[in-house]
Design an enzyme around this catalytic site. Structure first.
Site, PDB file in Angstrom:
ATOM      1  N   ASP A   6       0.858  -1.181   0.000  1.00  0.00           N
ATOM      2  CA  ASP A   6       0.000   0.000   0.000  1.00  0.00           C
ATOM      3  C   ASP A   6       0.902   1.241   0.000  1.00  0.00           C
ATOM      4  OD1 ASP A   6      -2.180   1.737   0.598  1.00  0.00           O
ATOM      5  OD2 ASP A   6      -1.745   1.522   2.733  1.00  0.00           O
ATOM      6  N   ASP A   8      -0.070   4.886   0.784  1.00  0.00           N
ATOM      7  CA  ASP A   8      -0.243   5.844   1.887  1.00  0.00           C
ATOM      8  C   ASP A   8      -0.258   5.105   3.220  1.00  0.00           C
ATOM      9  OD1 ASP A   8      -0.456   7.859  -0.009  1.00  0.00           O
ATOM     10  OD2 ASP A   8      -2.622   7.567  -0.190  1.00  0.00           O
ATOM     11  N   ASP A 137      -1.701  -0.533   6.000  1.00  0.00           N
ATOM     12  CA  ASP A 137      -1.981  -0.012   7.347  1.00  0.00           C
ATOM     13  C   ASP A 137      -3.470  -0.010   7.683  1.00  0.00           C
ATOM     14  OD1 ASP A 137      -2.168   2.021   5.329  1.00  0.00           O
ATOM     15  OD2 ASP A 137      -2.411   3.488   6.932  1.00  0.00           O
TER      16      ASP A 137
HETATM   17 MG   LIG Z   1      -2.803   3.012   3.632  1.00  0.00          MG
END
Ligand SMILES: [Mg+2]
Length: 179
Positions: A6, A8, A137
């Site tokens: 991922d 961000d 995240d």
């Molecule tokens: Mg993310």
């Protein structure tokens, strides 16, 4: 191994940049803030009257390109590649994609090099993308399919309530993944 990462959170520090902008524009509101992002949804971390402004910042020109890289992330991605793994950047763009998508590409080119722009997979639904692991995240990554990949959490203050998944950061990734 095919490793999806991922953008961000694991690579680009959206949280740090947003706090920086909000501190400049809304110093009174931010002076009362702990400075810790406790919620995954960005607007949930700030007073409700800032929600509109936060959404506007996210849609604005220059925001996505301005994220600082997460410490150790560029080195880790290059090391994974060096070890022979196939690394793809799997990122869910904003629905307001006008600036977000080109700036995500430009960000990857700036920090990981132009070859890596060919390994960006924009996907709102990451379950339709194949791979062995997804480093993300987001506490729960859901979609229309049962994912093929294992979701390994990129450790963050807003996902510690998830205890049934492996988690890593850019100090521990080799050990956690057994690489
Ligand atoms: Mg993310």
């Amino acid at each position: 191994m095919i490793i999806l990462i991922d953008q961000d959170g694991p690579l680009a520090d959206e949280t740090a940049r947003l706090f920086e902008i909000l501190r400049e524009r809304y110093p009174a509101d931010l002076s009362r803030h702990s400075g810790v992002r406790t919620q995954f949804t960005l607007t949930d971390n700030f007073p409700a009257h800032l929600s509109e402004a936060i959404e506007e910042i996210r849609r604005s020109k220059g925001f996505y390109y301005s994220f600082p890289p997460v410490a150790g992330s560029v080195e880790a991605v290059n090391e994974m590649t060096r070890l022979g793994h196939r690394v793809y950047i799997c990122t869910a763009p904003l629905s307001h994609y006008e600036h977000c998508i080109p700036e995500k590409y430009a960000w990857i080119e700036r920090y990981l090099g132009s070859d890596f722009t060919m390994r960006i997979v924009p996907a709102k639904d990451k379950t339709v993308v194949r791979g062995n692991i997804l480093i993300d995240d987001r506490p729960e990554v859901e979609g229309i399919l049962e994912p093929e990949w294992e979701h390994v959490l990129f450790d963050a203050s807003y996902n510690r309530h998830i205890t049934h998944k492996r988690r890593l950061n850019w100090n521990s990734w080799k050990e956690v993944l057994g690489l």
